[in-house]
Structure formats: C-alpha cells, structure tokens
Design an enzyme around this catalytic site. Sequence first.
Site, PDB file in Angstrom:
ATOM      1  N   GLY A 191      -7.507  20.384  18.826  1.00 38.26           N
ATOM      2  CA  GLY A 191      -7.106  21.787  18.748  1.00 38.26           C
ATOM      3  C   GLY A 191      -7.592  22.584  19.943  1.00 38.26           C
ATOM      4  O   GLY A 191      -7.977  22.023  20.979  1.00 38.26           O
ATOM      5  N   GLY A 192      -7.616  23.895  19.795  1.00 40.55           N
ATOM      6  CA  GLY A 192      -7.967  24.775  20.911  1.00 40.55           C
ATOM      7  C   GLY A 192      -9.475  24.963  21.078  1.00 40.55           C
ATOM      8  O   GLY A 192      -9.912  25.635  22.001  1.00 40.55           O
ATOM      9  N   GLU A 224       1.200  -1.221   8.284  1.00 40.40           N
ATOM     10  CA  GLU A 224       0.413  -0.075   8.740  1.00 40.40           C
ATOM     11  C   GLU A 224       0.317   0.087  10.273  1.00 40.40           C
ATOM     12  O   GLU A 224       0.729   1.094  10.834  1.00 40.40           O
ATOM     13  CB  GLU A 224      -0.999  -0.205   8.147  1.00 40.40           C
ATOM     14  CG  GLU A 224      -2.032   0.759   8.696  1.00 40.40           C
ATOM     15  CD  GLU A 224      -1.774   2.183   8.287  1.00 40.40           C
ATOM     16  OE1 GLU A 224      -1.473   2.416   7.120  1.00 40.40           O
ATOM     17  OE2 GLU A 224      -1.889   3.085   9.149  1.00 40.40           O
ATOM     18  N   ASP A 237       0.586   3.758   6.018  1.00 42.02           N
ATOM     19  CA  ASP A 237       0.849   3.387   4.629  1.00 42.02           C
ATOM     20  C   ASP A 237       0.576   4.548   3.675  1.00 42.02           C
ATOM     21  O   ASP A 237       1.486   5.108   3.066  1.00 42.02           O
ATOM     22  CB  ASP A 237      -0.035   2.199   4.234  1.00 42.02           C
ATOM     23  CG  ASP A 237       0.527   0.878   4.735  1.00 42.02           C
ATOM     24  OD1 ASP A 237       1.724   0.828   5.043  1.00 42.02           O
ATOM     25  OD2 ASP A 237      -0.230  -0.091   4.811  1.00 42.02           O
ATOM     26  N   GLN A 289       0.772  -1.248   0.000  1.00 42.26           N
ATOM     27  CA  GLN A 289       0.000   0.000   0.000  1.00 42.26           C
ATOM     28  C   GLN A 289       0.804   1.300   0.000  1.00 42.26           C
ATOM     29  O   GLN A 289       0.470   2.238  -0.737  1.00 42.26           O
ATOM     30  CB  GLN A 289      -0.958   0.022   1.200  1.00 42.26           C
ATOM     31  CG  GLN A 289      -1.861   1.222   1.193  1.00 42.26           C
ATOM     32  CD  GLN A 289      -2.811   1.343   2.364  1.00 42.26           C
ATOM     33  OE1 GLN A 289      -3.369   2.389   2.595  1.00 42.26           O
ATOM     34  NE2 GLN A 289      -3.021   0.281   3.117  1.00 42.26           N
TER      35      GLN A 289
HETATM   36  N1  COA Z   1      11.582 -10.308  -9.329  1.00 40.57           N
HETATM   37  C1  COA Z   1      12.234 -11.105  -8.454  1.00 40.57           C
HETATM   38  N2  COA Z   1      12.180 -10.918  -7.132  1.00 40.57           N
HETATM   39  C2  COA Z   1      11.405  -9.891  -6.689  1.00 40.57           C
HETATM   40  C3  COA Z   1      10.720  -9.033  -7.548  1.00 40.57           C
HETATM   41  C4  COA Z   1      10.839  -9.276  -8.925  1.00 40.57           C
HETATM   42  N3  COA Z   1      10.222  -8.521  -9.824  1.00 40.57           N
HETATM   43  N4  COA Z   1      10.073  -8.126  -6.826  1.00 40.57           N
HETATM   44  C5  COA Z   1      10.342  -8.401  -5.545  1.00 40.57           C
HETATM   45  N5  COA Z   1      11.154  -9.469  -5.460  1.00 40.57           N
HETATM   46  C6  COA Z   1      11.718 -10.077  -4.267  1.00 40.57           C
HETATM   47  C7  COA Z   1      12.735  -9.164  -3.617  1.00 40.57           C
HETATM   48  O1  COA Z   1      13.976  -9.237  -4.243  1.00 40.57           O
HETATM   49  C8  COA Z   1      12.740  -9.693  -2.212  1.00 40.57           C
HETATM   50  O2  COA Z   1      13.501 -10.875  -2.153  1.00 40.57           O
HETATM   51  P1  COA Z   1      14.702 -11.119  -1.082  1.00 40.57           P
HETATM   52  O3  COA Z   1      14.107 -10.951   0.278  1.00 40.57           O
HETATM   53  O4  COA Z   1      15.110 -12.527  -1.372  1.00 40.57           O
HETATM   54  O5  COA Z   1      15.760 -10.150  -1.307  1.00 40.57           O
HETATM   55  C9  COA Z   1      11.260 -10.010  -2.059  1.00 40.57           C
HETATM   56  O6  COA Z   1      10.705 -10.233  -3.310  1.00 40.57           O
HETATM   57  C10 COA Z   1      10.485  -8.786  -1.516  1.00 40.57           C
HETATM   58  O7  COA Z   1      10.485  -8.898  -0.346  1.00 40.57           O
HETATM   59  P2  COA Z   1       9.909  -8.007   0.821  1.00 40.57           P
HETATM   60  O8  COA Z   1       9.844  -6.582   0.529  1.00 40.57           O
HETATM   61  O9  COA Z   1      10.737  -8.454   1.958  1.00 40.57           O
HETATM   62  O10 COA Z   1       8.407  -8.562   0.899  1.00 40.57           O
HETATM   63  P3  COA Z   1       7.658  -9.158   2.149  1.00 40.57           P
HETATM   64  O11 COA Z   1       6.347  -9.585   1.612  1.00 40.57           O
HETATM   65  O12 COA Z   1       8.444 -10.185   2.859  1.00 40.57           O
HETATM   66  O13 COA Z   1       7.496  -7.903   3.128  1.00 40.57           O
HETATM   67  C11 COA Z   1       6.764  -5.694   3.729  1.00 40.57           C
HETATM   68  C12 COA Z   1       6.508  -6.959   2.893  1.00 40.57           C
HETATM   69  C13 COA Z   1       5.721  -4.693   3.346  1.00 40.57           C
HETATM   70  C14 COA Z   1       6.630  -6.029   5.211  1.00 40.57           C
HETATM   71  C15 COA Z   1       8.183  -5.168   3.440  1.00 40.57           C
HETATM   72  O14 COA Z   1       8.320  -5.013   2.056  1.00 40.57           O
HETATM   73  C16 COA Z   1       8.495  -3.854   4.125  1.00 40.57           C
HETATM   74  O15 COA Z   1       8.752  -3.801   5.318  1.00 40.57           O
HETATM   75  N6  COA Z   1       8.533  -2.757   3.358  1.00 40.57           N
HETATM   76  C17 COA Z   1       8.917  -1.454   3.838  1.00 40.57           C
HETATM   77  C18 COA Z   1       7.855  -0.810   4.661  1.00 40.57           C
HETATM   78  C19 COA Z   1       6.548  -0.737   3.954  1.00 40.57           C
HETATM   79  O16 COA Z   1       6.415  -0.175   2.898  1.00 40.57           O
HETATM   80  N7  COA Z   1       5.528  -1.276   4.625  1.00 40.57           N
HETATM   81  C20 COA Z   1       4.159  -1.049   4.256  1.00 40.57           C
HETATM   82  C21 COA Z   1       3.678  -1.894   3.200  1.00 40.57           C
HETATM   83  S1  COA Z   1       2.047  -1.361   2.858  1.00 40.57           S
END
Ligand code: COA
Length: 479
Positions: free
Chosen positions: A300-301, A192, A221, A70
């Site tokens: 607020g106030g 979030e 988010d 998101q």
């Molecule tokens: N091709 C190949 N691999 C891909 C890819 C693509 N096109 N797009 C993504 N990936 C892989 C990445 O390389 C990564 O792999 P790795 O861990 O082996 O390096 C993985 O997919 C993405 O992982 P990640 O971001 O860790 O996803 P997740 O589902 O485990 O975690 C979140 C999700 C949201 C918790 C995490 O991305 C996060 O903390 N993001 C930052 C904060 C954030 O935006 N949070 C709010 C989300 S609404």
Amino acid sequence: MATQKKRNKSKVRPALKKSARKVVKLSSARKASSKKAANGHGLAKASTKPYGKAGLALQGVRILDFTHVQSGPTCTQLLAYMGADVIKVERPGAGDITRGQLRDVPNADSLYFTMLNGSKRSITIDSKHPKGMEILNRLIKTCDVLVENFAPGALDRMGLTWEYVHKLNPRMIVASVKGFGPGPYEDCKVYENVAQCAGGAASTTGFREGPPLVTGAQIGDSGTGLHLALGIVSALYQRIRTGRGQRVLCAMQDGVLNLARVKLRDQQRLAHGPLTEYSQYGEGVPFGKAVPRAGNDSGGGQPGWIVKCKGWESDPDAYLYFITQAPVWEAICDVIGEPTWKTDPHFATPKARLPRLKQIFARIEQFTMTMTKFEAMDLFNKHDIPCGPILSMKEIAEEQSLRATGTIVEVDHPIRGKYLTVGNPIKLSDSPADVRRSPLLGEHTDEILIKVLGYSPKQLAEIKASGAITAPEKTEKAA
Ligand code: COA
C-alpha cells in the site's frame, strides 16, 4: 485556521442534514415494507427471538456437494458453517482423494480432509452406475445448489450438463471452480500453485534477486472457494426474485488476480514512472517493463518491512512487520530514539523518506532487536504505530483468543480423536457458526437415502445390492 474550520463545518452540516433526511426516508420505507410483510407481501417481519436463536443464516438451503481436494470443499464447508445442509457425494470405497493424502494417523482421514469437510454429510454414490444416476437425479430435484470442482468436462461426461440439471430442477444453481475461464487454457487441470503463477501472484512475490515465489496462504484454492461461496449466496438471493437457478463460475486464475489486484494497479502506474514506494527505487535499481518482486515491501501507500527482534538468531519467527505510517512518524522517531528525524528535511516528509527506506528500517531494526516481537508490539501500539508480530503456526494454534472467538475450534473425531480446525472466519451476530467434525466416508448414506430422498428400506436393500453405493470389492465379496 479557525475560519477554515467554521467554513468546513457550515459546509458539512447541510450535507449531514440531507443524509439524515435520507435515513428518515429509508427507515420509513422499511417500516412500510414491514407493514407490507405483516400484510403477507413477501418480506419477513423482524424476528422477536433473541439474536443467535433465530436459526442459522443458510438454514433450509441444501447443497449437492460434488467437490474434492481443496477449492470446492473450502466453499461448501463455509456454507455448512453458515447452516446449509451440505451433502457431499463421494465415490464408493475411495471418496475424496484427500482422505488418504498427507496422513498423520494410520487409517484415519487426514487433516487435509477433516479440516476442509467439517459440518457436512457424506453419501457414497457411483455416478457412473445407472442406479447411482437415479439417486443423483433425486438429489438434484431436492437440492438448491450443485457445487463441483472437477476437471473441465468431467461433470458433462457424467451426464450432468447444465441443460440436463436445469431441466430437472430449474431452481438449481450450478457452481463450479475451474482453473481457467474460457480461453486458451480452459481445458487444463489446475492446482493451487499453478493458479498462483497464472494469476500474477508468483511473479510479484519473493525477492528481486530470486525466482518467483508461491505463498503458503492457499489463495488459489481456498481463495477461489471463498469467491465461489459469494457467487452462490448472490445467486440464491437473485433466485428469490427470478425463481430460477443460474451457473456460477469461478476460475482460479481470476480469483488469484482479484487478490493480486494491487499489482495490476502497479503495472499501470509503471507507465507513468518508477514505483517510488518499492525499496528498489531507493536503492537506485531501475524498473523493467513488468511489476517486479517487492520482497517485504508493503503493498500500500505506507512503507513497511520485516525487522528482526530479540532471539532472531535461533527463532526463525522472531520478527516484526513494521509500518512507517506517515501520521505517526513523529512518534516513531521518538520511540526509536531519532528525534531529529522529525524535522530533518531528509526524513521529515513521506516523499523525502522514500529513497531512504533501507536506512530507516535498518535503524528501526537496531531498536527492535533489543526486545521480543511481543514487547515491540506492545510498545509501538501504545503509540498507535501499526506493526505486527510474525506468528508461527505453533503460536497461532496455542493462541487462546482465537479459540475464544471460534476462529480455531477443537472437534472430536471417532477415529482420529481431537483435532484443531479453522472455524468460521466470518462472524454473523444472528447466526452462530455450526462447526462440527468431518463425516466418515459414506457415514450418512442410509440416512440421506431414507430421510431426504424417501427410499423405503426395501428399496435401500436393492440399491445396496446393485453396487451403486458400495465399493466394487465389497460388492464382489458380498456376491
Ligand atoms: N462416481 C464415479 N465417478 C466419479 C465420482 C463418483 N462419485 N466422482 C468423481 N468421479 C470421476 C469423474 O467422473 C471423473 O472421471 P472422468 O475423468 O472419467 O470423467 C473423475 O472422477 C474426476 O476427475 P478429475 O476432476 O479429473 O480428478 P483429477 O484427480 O484427475 O484432477 C484436479 C484433480 C483438481 C486437477 C481437477 O479436478 C481440476 O482441475 N479441477 C478444477 C480446478 C480445481 O478445483 N483445482 C483445485 C483443486 S484443490
């Protein structure tokens, strides 16, 4: 009084004159700069096209969108609404995880996905495939901004470090959302509600007697996505001067704290005594060391509270937010039938009212319970008294004025059919919002490879055969 007014007037006049002189100076500076523009010195001449016909605000900006879920998608969708060409890179066969989350229509992209990825193009690329990386390199060279919200370190693990991207395209802006900024939690994944808790919103939301509460508004988010969009646009503006890109980082904790700043204000005020506008003050409940939860108290106030309206027994949203704004206190007293409160020393001044807010809102509620929230809204607004009906999502979805302004837009999707989305909440008079349906997974892969990146049909066939843009299962079957 009259003399006072006269004095004020004579004080104001020279100031006005001074600022008027400034305006004259500024406008002549602008004239001079538009002359410069005419002479080819950088600034554009004012367009003579009608407003809304001079292209979109971010036309010409190309975004390499590596976002998912998101926070990041909120940011890039907004940039797309403003006219940027947003190319969303997704993993072949899977795509953004939200395509399949909270599905309401079988086999159709979920509303979670479709409402956050409108007006974008989708390309599937396996970033861990050598051919996939070759395509990404070409995209990096042709795009202005790379936006991502992977878990900390994921982009680097792909090989797309800042140094690498910057070397490939020194003009590239690399914008990231992370849960936390540098510090003890920088490596943590964040969603979030974690951000709402870590940013100070949850500890200050809810009722004093209850546990911390998260809010339905996605301030962690979507709120951080909005912050990121501002960072990107600022970096694009600075790039006009410097010619180089930069990194933009928005931590969700920081974004939430920015939205909860009034509570940090109150934390500091606590050192100087109780927070008198909190109803807990009027109730005689002592304050602790940290800002407490304030229920529906106004931040607020001007004290406010939620009061019941007609039908509250069966309608969970038959309520009105009522603000006892000081300048209209007398009107409030007249409307609710308490004219003596206008002069009664216990009620006549804002300070005197603070310890009696509970009693005041109870009386107001007695009055509002005799009418619907909409009738109350009409009545109070006739007297310039600020208040607002508690609107359900059903009422908002059906609200025609929000459709008319483009804040709610109905779009048509080839698989799910018509759905509602939130259009651009920011209205620009010369840049109408470009709100279109979300793309299917990989819908624009061929188009982007050929038209944007210049691959030939033969090269496209080779890329397809390599498995860099197709799901592994499909590649296996094809082989
Ligand atoms: N091709 C190949 N691999 C891909 C890819 C693509 N096109 N797009 C993504 N990936 C892989 C990445 O390389 C990564 O792999 P790795 O861990 O082996 O390096 C993985 O997919 C993405 O992982 P990640 O971001 O860790 O996803 P997740 O589902 O485990 O975690 C979140 C999700 C949201 C918790 C995490 O991305 C996060 O903390 N993001 C930052 C904060 C954030 O935006 N949070 C709010 C989300 S609404």
